[in-house]
Enzyme design. Structure first.
Site, PDB file in Angstrom:
ATOM      1  N   PRO A 173      15.992 -24.247   4.554  1.00 19.79           N
ATOM      2  CA  PRO A 173      17.346 -24.789   4.697  1.00 19.79           C
ATOM      3  C   PRO A 173      17.651 -25.020   6.169  1.00 19.79           C
ATOM      4  CG  PRO A 173      17.418 -22.444   4.145  1.00 19.79           C
ATOM      5  CD  PRO A 173      15.984 -22.860   4.071  1.00 19.79           C
ATOM      6  N   MET A 174      18.088 -26.230   6.519  1.00 20.76           N
ATOM      7  CA  MET A 174      18.373 -26.566   7.916  1.00 20.76           C
ATOM      8  C   MET A 174      19.662 -27.380   7.981  1.00 20.76           C
ATOM      9  SD  MET A 174      14.506 -27.489   9.298  1.00 20.76           S
ATOM     10  CE  MET A 174      14.009 -28.414   7.825  1.00 20.76           C
ATOM     11  N   CYS A 226      20.892 -16.490   9.745  1.00 20.52           N
ATOM     12  CA  CYS A 226      21.471 -17.402  10.729  1.00 20.52           C
ATOM     13  C   CYS A 226      22.212 -16.629  11.823  1.00 20.52           C
ATOM     14  CB  CYS A 226      22.433 -18.373  10.057  1.00 20.52           C
ATOM     15  SG  CYS A 226      23.163 -19.572  11.192  1.00 20.52           S
ATOM     16  N   LYS A 241      16.953 -14.596   2.440  1.00 20.24           N
ATOM     17  CA  LYS A 241      16.230 -15.054   3.631  1.00 20.24           C
ATOM     18  C   LYS A 241      16.781 -14.294   4.829  1.00 20.24           C
ATOM     19  CE  LYS A 241      14.605 -19.145   6.132  1.00 20.24           C
ATOM     20  NZ  LYS A 241      15.005 -18.863   7.507  1.00 20.24           N
ATOM     21  N   HIS A 278      11.913 -14.820   8.221  1.00 22.06           N
ATOM     22  CA  HIS A 278      11.666 -15.539   9.472  1.00 22.06           C
ATOM     23  C   HIS A 278      11.160 -14.496  10.462  1.00 22.06           C
ATOM     24  CE1 HIS A 278      13.301 -18.586  12.663  1.00 22.06           C
ATOM     25  NE2 HIS A 278      12.149 -18.041  13.021  1.00 22.06           N
ATOM     26  N   ASN A 310       8.108 -17.376   7.354  1.00 24.21           N
ATOM     27  CA  ASN A 310       8.728 -18.546   7.974  1.00 24.21           C
ATOM     28  C   ASN A 310       8.707 -18.352   9.488  1.00 24.21           C
ATOM     29  OD1 ASN A 310      12.101 -19.392   8.628  1.00 24.21           O
ATOM     30  ND2 ASN A 310      10.520 -20.918   8.315  1.00 24.21           N
ATOM     31  N   GLY A 343       9.815 -25.205   8.484  1.00 28.29           N
ATOM     32  CA  GLY A 343      11.115 -25.650   8.970  1.00 28.29           C
ATOM     33  C   GLY A 343      11.048 -26.986   9.668  1.00 28.29           C
ATOM     34  N   ARG A 344      11.170 -26.983  10.994  1.00 27.76           N
ATOM     35  CA  ARG A 344      11.339 -28.226  11.758  1.00 27.76           C
ATOM     36  C   ARG A 344      10.186 -29.204  11.612  1.00 27.76           C
ATOM     37  NH1 ARG A 344      12.508 -25.196  17.184  1.00 27.76           N
ATOM     38  NH2 ARG A 344      11.517 -23.527  15.977  1.00 27.76           N
TER      39      ARG A 344
END
Length: 327
Positions: free
Chosen positions: A16-17, A99, A138, A170, A210, A232-233
C-alpha cells in the site's frame, strides 16, 4: 463486488502506497500480473465511516485478489470499517502499524501503535469478530530506541494471541520524530534477519518481508526464509518488473505478452473512466513508467506529461504516446 479467491496467496504482493496504489494503478498492475496480491492506499476508519465510501473503496472486479489497508486505533470504528469493506468485496483487511508520518501519529495510528501491542491486539480481535475475511497486520521491526528483537517478538506474540496469523514486516525501524516519511523509507538500516527470526519463532504464522527489494533474484532469496515478499516503490517506478511474477512465482501464464499489449489493454479502461467523468491525467500518471529503460520511453513519458493534464485531454493522449515507442 464479489470474487474472493481462497486461499489467499501472499507469495508476492504490492505494498500500500499513498497516492500511488489507487484503483487506476491497481488495474494497470492486473494487466501485468493476475496473481500478485494488491493493496489499496491506507484508508482511515473515520474516513470510511463518515466520508465518500464509493470514492474511497470502489474498485474494478479485475483487481482481485485485493486487500484494503485500514488506519485507526479505535476497535469499534475499525470493526465497523472492516464490515463495510467486506461488503465492498475485499479479500483481506490489513491494519497499518507501520506508517511513521506526523499526521498519522497525531491520529494515534500507524507505527506509533507498535508501542501499544495490547491495543493493536484489541483492534485485530474486534475486526476479526466483525468479518469473515483474514485480518492481517503490517508493521516495522521497531520504533525509535525500541528496536531490539525482544520488542518485535513481544509485539508479534501479543497480536498473534488476538488471532492474527499473517504479518507483513517492513524490515526497518520507524523513527517517529526527526525523520520524514520519505527518510523513514531509506535511512533506518534494513535488518532482514529480524523478519527471518519471527518466521522461525512463530511457525504457525505467515511472515511477509518488505523493504528495499528490487529484483526477482532478491525475491527468491527471501522466499527461502519467509512465506512472502511485498514490493513497494520498485513496482511503481518500473511496473513491468512484475511481468515475470505469474509464471515464475505462481506457475501460471502472464496475462500480457509485452508492454504494448498492456498499454493497449489499458486504453479501454481509461476510456471507461473518462466516460465516468475522471480526467485522463488522474489515470495516465500511473502508466508513465511502463516503458522504463526501453527505446522510446522518454518520448512516451514526455508526451503524456505535456498533454494528459490539459483541460481538453482525452484518452487519445495515450494512443498518441504509444506511437512514439517502437514495438
Amino acid at each position: 463486488m464479489s470474487g474472493h479467491p481462497a486461499p489467499l496467496n501472499r507469495r508476492l504482493s504490492v505494498a500500500p502506497m499513498m497516492d500511488w496504489t489507487t484503483r487506476d494503478f491497481r488495474y494497470l498492475c492486473r494487466l501485468i500480473t493476475r496473481q500478485t496480491l494488491l493493496y489499496t492506499e491506507m484508508v482511515t476508519a473515520p474516513a470510511i465511516l463518515f466520508g465518500p465510501r464509493d470514492q474511497l473503496l470502489g474498485f474494478d472486479a479485475l483487481e482481485h485478489p485485493l486487500a484494503v489497508q485500514l488506519g485507526g486505533s479505535d476497535p469499534v470504528q475499525l470493526a465497523e470499517a472492516a464490515r463495510i469493506c467486506e461488503g465492498y468485496g475485499y479479500d483481506e483487511i490489513n491494519l497499518n502499524v507501520g506508517c511513521p508520518s506526523d499526521r498519522v501519529q497525531s491520529g494515534r495510528f500507524g507505527a506509533c501503535l507498535m508501542a501499544d501491542p495490547d491495543l493493536v491486539a484489541e483492534c485485530v480481535a474486534a475486526m476479526a469478530d466483525a468479518v469473515s475475511l483474514p485480518v492481517t497486520v503490517k508493521s516495522r521491526i521497531g520504533i525509535d530506541d525500541r528496536d531490539d528483537y525482544a520488542f518485535l517478538h513481544t509485539f508479534v506474540d501479543r497480536v498473534r494471541g488476538a488471532g492474527c496469523r499473517s504479518f507483513t514486516i517492513h524490515a526497518r525501524k520507524a523513527i517517529l520524530s526527526g525523520l520524514s516519511p520519505k527518510e523513514n523509507r531509506d535511512i533506518p538500516p534494513l535488518v532482514y534477519e529480524r523478519a527471518y527470526a519471527v518466521r522461525r519463532d512463530f511457525p504457525d504464522c505467515e511472515i511477509i518481508i518488505n523493504g528495499g527489494i528490487r529484483s526477482l533474484e532478491e525475491i527468491r532469496e527471501h522466499l527461502d526464509q519467509v512465506d512472502g515478499v511485498m514490493i513497494g516503490r520498485e513496482a511503481y517506478h518500473n511496473p513491468w518488473f512484475l511481468h515475470e511474477a505469474d509464471p515464475l512465482l505462481f506457475g501460471s501464464p502472464a496475462p500480457s505478452a509485452d508492454r504494448h499489449a498492456v498499454a493497449e489493454a489499458f486504453l479501454p479502461y481509461v476510456e471507461r473512466r473518462f466516460a465516468e467523468g475522471v480526467h485522463p491525467k488522474h489515470v495516465l500518471r500511473h502508466i508513465l513508467n511502463l516503458f522504463q529503460a526501453v527505446p522510446g520511453a522518454r518520448a512516451f513519458r514526455r508526451h503524456l506529461s505535456m498533454n494528459a493534464h490539459k483541460p481538453e485531454a482525452t484518452p487519445e493522449v495515450l494512443r498518441e504516446a504509444l506511437r512514439l515507442v517502437p514495438r
